[in-house]
Design a protein around this motif. Structure first.
Motif, PDB file in Angstrom:
ATOM      1  N   VAL A   2     -61.587  15.684 -25.158  1.00 46.77           N
ATOM      2  CA  VAL A   2     -62.587  16.006 -24.224  1.00 46.77           C
ATOM      3  C   VAL A   2     -62.266  17.576 -23.733  1.00 46.77           C
ATOM      4  O   VAL A   2     -61.363  18.002 -23.412  1.00 46.77           O
ATOM      5  CB  VAL A   2     -62.550  15.179 -22.940  1.00 46.77           C
ATOM      6  CG1 VAL A   2     -63.446  15.496 -21.807  1.00 46.77           C
ATOM      7  CG2 VAL A   2     -62.836  13.750 -23.568  1.00 46.77           C
ATOM      8  N   LYS A   3     -63.617  18.275 -23.717  1.00 46.34           N
ATOM      9  CA  LYS A   3     -63.379  19.675 -23.243  1.00 46.34           C
ATOM     10  C   LYS A   3     -64.364  19.640 -21.986  1.00 46.34           C
ATOM     11  O   LYS A   3     -65.467  19.301 -22.029  1.00 46.34           O
ATOM     12  CB  LYS A   3     -63.909  20.752 -24.286  1.00 46.34           C
ATOM     13  CG  LYS A   3     -63.931  22.109 -23.784  1.00 46.34           C
ATOM     14  CD  LYS A   3     -64.331  23.185 -24.617  1.00 46.34           C
ATOM     15  CE  LYS A   3     -64.291  24.462 -23.863  1.00 46.34           C
ATOM     16  NZ  LYS A   3     -64.689  25.691 -24.966  1.00 46.34           N
ATOM     17  N   ASP A  72     -67.876  19.235 -23.453  1.00 47.41           N
ATOM     18  CA  ASP A  72     -68.353  17.954 -23.427  1.00 47.41           C
ATOM     19  C   ASP A  72     -68.938  17.834 -22.098  1.00 47.41           C
ATOM     20  O   ASP A  72     -70.030  17.121 -21.714  1.00 47.41           O
ATOM     21  CB  ASP A  72     -67.356  16.840 -23.746  1.00 47.41           C
ATOM     22  CG  ASP A  72     -66.744  17.030 -25.019  1.00 47.41           C
ATOM     23  OD1 ASP A  72     -67.543  16.570 -26.168  1.00 47.41           O
ATOM     24  OD2 ASP A  72     -65.577  17.403 -25.356  1.00 47.41           O
ATOM     25  N   CYS A 110     -73.816  25.082 -25.489  1.00 41.54           N
ATOM     26  CA  CYS A 110     -73.389  23.606 -25.389  1.00 41.54           C
ATOM     27  C   CYS A 110     -74.553  22.635 -25.016  1.00 41.54           C
ATOM     28  O   CYS A 110     -74.300  22.095 -23.906  1.00 41.54           O
ATOM     29  CB  CYS A 110     -72.146  23.323 -24.800  1.00 41.54           C
ATOM     30  SG  CYS A 110     -72.279  24.137 -22.959  1.00 41.54           S
ATOM     31  N   LYS A 112     -75.623  19.873 -25.778  1.00 40.55           N
ATOM     32  CA  LYS A 112     -75.523  18.345 -25.740  1.00 40.55           C
ATOM     33  C   LYS A 112     -74.488  17.956 -24.784  1.00 40.55           C
ATOM     34  O   LYS A 112     -74.083  16.850 -24.596  1.00 40.55           O
ATOM     35  CB  LYS A 112     -74.989  17.851 -27.078  1.00 40.55           C
ATOM     36  CG  LYS A 112     -76.207  18.037 -28.092  1.00 40.55           C
ATOM     37  CD  LYS A 112     -75.896  17.346 -29.421  1.00 40.55           C
ATOM     38  CE  LYS A 112     -76.882  17.307 -30.529  1.00 40.55           C
ATOM     39  NZ  LYS A 112     -78.127  17.281 -29.980  1.00 40.55           N
ATOM     40  N   ALA A 113     -73.862  18.878 -24.109  1.00 41.17           N
ATOM     41  CA  ALA A 113     -72.903  18.566 -22.832  1.00 41.17           C
ATOM     42  C   ALA A 113     -73.445  17.714 -21.793  1.00 41.17           C
ATOM     43  O   ALA A 113     -74.864  17.893 -21.374  1.00 41.17           O
ATOM     44  CB  ALA A 113     -72.223  19.638 -22.404  1.00 41.17           C
ATOM     45  N   TYR A 114     -72.783  17.152 -20.919  1.00 44.10           N
ATOM     46  CA  TYR A 114     -73.417  16.605 -19.584  1.00 44.10           C
ATOM     47  C   TYR A 114     -73.101  17.715 -18.558  1.00 44.10           C
ATOM     48  O   TYR A 114     -71.958  18.563 -18.331  1.00 44.10           O
ATOM     49  CB  TYR A 114     -72.185  15.567 -19.179  1.00 44.10           C
ATOM     50  CG  TYR A 114     -72.272  14.429 -20.049  1.00 44.10           C
ATOM     51  CD1 TYR A 114     -72.946  13.367 -20.269  1.00 44.10           C
ATOM     52  CD2 TYR A 114     -71.374  14.479 -21.261  1.00 44.10           C
ATOM     53  CE1 TYR A 114     -72.918  12.390 -21.255  1.00 44.10           C
ATOM     54  CE2 TYR A 114     -71.266  13.598 -22.453  1.00 44.10           C
ATOM     55  CZ  TYR A 114     -72.240  12.578 -22.213  1.00 44.10           C
ATOM     56  OH  TYR A 114     -72.068  11.643 -23.234  1.00 44.10           O
ATOM     57  N   LYS A 143     -78.210  13.452 -18.945  1.00 42.69           N
ATOM     58  CA  LYS A 143     -77.255  14.153 -19.070  1.00 42.69           C
ATOM     59  C   LYS A 143     -77.097  15.391 -17.959  1.00 42.69           C
ATOM     60  O   LYS A 143     -76.139  16.135 -18.107  1.00 42.69           O
ATOM     61  CB  LYS A 143     -77.011  14.929 -20.424  1.00 42.69           C
ATOM     62  CG  LYS A 143     -76.594  13.917 -21.530  1.00 42.69           C
ATOM     63  CD  LYS A 143     -76.088  14.398 -22.865  1.00 42.69           C
ATOM     64  CE  LYS A 143     -75.453  13.504 -23.746  1.00 42.69           C
ATOM     65  NZ  LYS A 143     -75.214  14.156 -25.050  1.00 42.69           N
ATOM     66  N   ILE A 242     -66.682  11.038 -17.334  1.00 44.94           N
ATOM     67  CA  ILE A 242     -65.767  11.014 -18.516  1.00 44.94           C
ATOM     68  C   ILE A 242     -65.236   9.528 -19.040  1.00 44.94           C
ATOM     69  O   ILE A 242     -65.165   9.368 -20.122  1.00 44.94           O
ATOM     70  CB  ILE A 242     -64.425  12.099 -18.585  1.00 44.94           C
ATOM     71  CG1 ILE A 242     -64.773  13.433 -18.162  1.00 44.94           C
ATOM     72  CG2 ILE A 242     -63.350  12.026 -19.318  1.00 44.94           C
ATOM     73  CD1 ILE A 242     -63.762  14.731 -17.613  1.00 44.94           C
ATOM     74  N   VAL A 245     -67.983   7.932 -20.867  1.00 44.36           N
ATOM     75  CA  VAL A 245     -68.063   8.866 -22.089  1.00 44.36           C
ATOM     76  C   VAL A 245     -67.124   8.170 -23.173  1.00 44.36           C
ATOM     77  O   VAL A 245     -67.114   8.146 -24.261  1.00 44.36           O
ATOM     78  CB  VAL A 245     -67.889  10.344 -22.183  1.00 44.36           C
ATOM     79  CG1 VAL A 245     -67.719  10.754 -23.339  1.00 44.36           C
ATOM     80  CG2 VAL A 245     -69.176  10.778 -21.282  1.00 44.36           C
ATOM     81  N   LYS A 246     -65.886   7.719 -22.574  1.00 44.75           N
ATOM     82  CA  LYS A 246     -65.060   7.287 -23.238  1.00 44.75           C
ATOM     83  C   LYS A 246     -65.062   5.683 -23.482  1.00 44.75           C
ATOM     84  O   LYS A 246     -63.960   5.250 -23.970  1.00 44.75           O
ATOM     85  CB  LYS A 246     -63.570   7.546 -22.562  1.00 44.75           C
ATOM     86  CG  LYS A 246     -63.031   9.218 -23.034  1.00 44.75           C
ATOM     87  CD  LYS A 246     -61.793   9.316 -21.989  1.00 44.75           C
ATOM     88  CE  LYS A 246     -60.989  10.738 -22.544  1.00 44.75           C
ATOM     89  NZ  LYS A 246     -60.269  10.654 -23.736  1.00 44.75           N
TER      90      LYS A 246
END
Length: 329
Positions: A2-3, A72, A110, A112-114, A143, A242, A245-246
């Motif tokens: 995760v970035k 991310d 980015c 597609k990031a949130y 998102k 996060i 997402v996980k």
């Protein structure tokens, strides 16, 4: 892997927010971006013994591209803080431009990031972010989040002072609407477990949640606004995103989202007359899984608050959309 990225990492909210994210074991990489001081903030935080690898970037040498690429989650607290006597609206022109420019970079590097927007006024900056993403052809309503968690945190805290609950966060209180003054509507009637707010304390409690930011500005005697509590609230929401997402399920937290684009949102948009609105959001691996209509269950006291909210919010949303569609000369 995760970035996470903090855009506006050197500021009053950005630094404590970056500290909390650096300490979070769920993050593998943390990129900090700002117009000043970011390499120093990143170096300072790099000495902390937690897993996240940290980097700091300035605008020069394609800093925004390096910070955002592969992200991310992008948290945006960038902007100037509110000063005494300044309304959230006064901040608008400056912060609107900052958010627009950051989102243009995010849409490119980015998409597609949130995106978690903290920059005030959130009621307008989230519509600005949406318009930028739409113009770039990469808008995903699931998102894009306006972070209103500070209003939730304040509600939990102030209610606990009345009820005597030792751990304020054990009480879930939906706070809906927007993120300034009268657009903030705490639904104490829907608290879980239920709370008993004496009638003679309800007005003052509601006002305190709506205008808690003024309390901080006054107490800091002109030297700042709510930075530490906002950093905590921003981190709390980012951590929940996060976790979802996980793959963790059942995570629900209010957030300011684009209703027509999310599951369950159309019904709330029809009720409120607002396309953007903060409601309890169930988070999933793709962002918003669904939103919950708590508006229709509001009691008579809360319905009056909601009427004022709709009025203020409609104008705030239009202002954000207008800023992108017809930029100020």
């Amino acid at each position: 892997m995760v970035k996470a990225v903090v855009a506006g990492a050197s500021g009053g909210i950005g630094q404590p927010l970056s500290l909390l994210l650096k300490a979070c074991p769920l993050i593998d990489e943390l990129a900090l971006y700002d117009v000043v001081n970011t390499p120093g903030v990143a170096t300072d935080l790099s000495h902390i013994s937690s897993p996240a690898k940290i980097t700091g970037y300035l605008p020069k040498d394609d800093g925004m591209k390096h910070a955002f690429t592969g992200a991310d989650v992008v948290v945006i607290p960038a902007g100037i803080p509110r000063k005494p006597g300044m309304t959230r609206d006064d901040l608008f022109k400056i912060n609107a431009g900052i958010v627009r420019d950051l989102m243009k970079g995010a849409a490119e590097f980015c998409p597609k990031a949130y995106f978690l927007i903290i920059s005030n006024p959130v009621n307008s900056t989230v519509p600005i972010a949406a318009e930028v993403l739409k113009a770039a052809g990469v808008f995903d309503a699931n998102k894009l989040f306006g972070v209103t968690t500070l209003d939730v945190v304040r509600s939990e805290t102030f209610v606990a002072e009345i009820t005597g609950e030792k751990n304020p966060s054990k009480t879930t209180i939906p706070v809906i609407g927007g993120h300034s003054g009268e657009t903030i509507v705490p639904l104490f009637s829907q608290a879980k477990p239920s709370v008993n707010i004496p009638a003679d304390k309800l007005d003052a409690l509601t006002y305190r949640v709506q205008f808690g930011g003024d309390e901080v500005v006054k107490a800091k005697d002109g030297a700042g606004s709510a930075t530490l509590s906002m950093a905590y609230a921003g981190f709390r929401f980012a951590e929940k995103v996060i976790k979802a997402v996980k793959g963790e399920s059942g995570i629900i937290e209010p957030s300011y989202v684009y209703l027509p684009g999310v599951e369950g949102g159309a019904e709330i948009a029809k009720l409120t007359g607002c396309d953007f609105f903060s409601v309890p959001v169930e988070l999933g691996p793709n962002g918003v899984k669904k939103v919950y209509n708590v508006v229709s269950s509001a009691n008579d006291y809360e319905k009056k608050l909601l009427e004022a909210c709709y009025k203020g919010l409609g104008g705030n949303i239009s202002k954000g959309v207008e800023f992108i569609q017809n930029p100020p000369k």
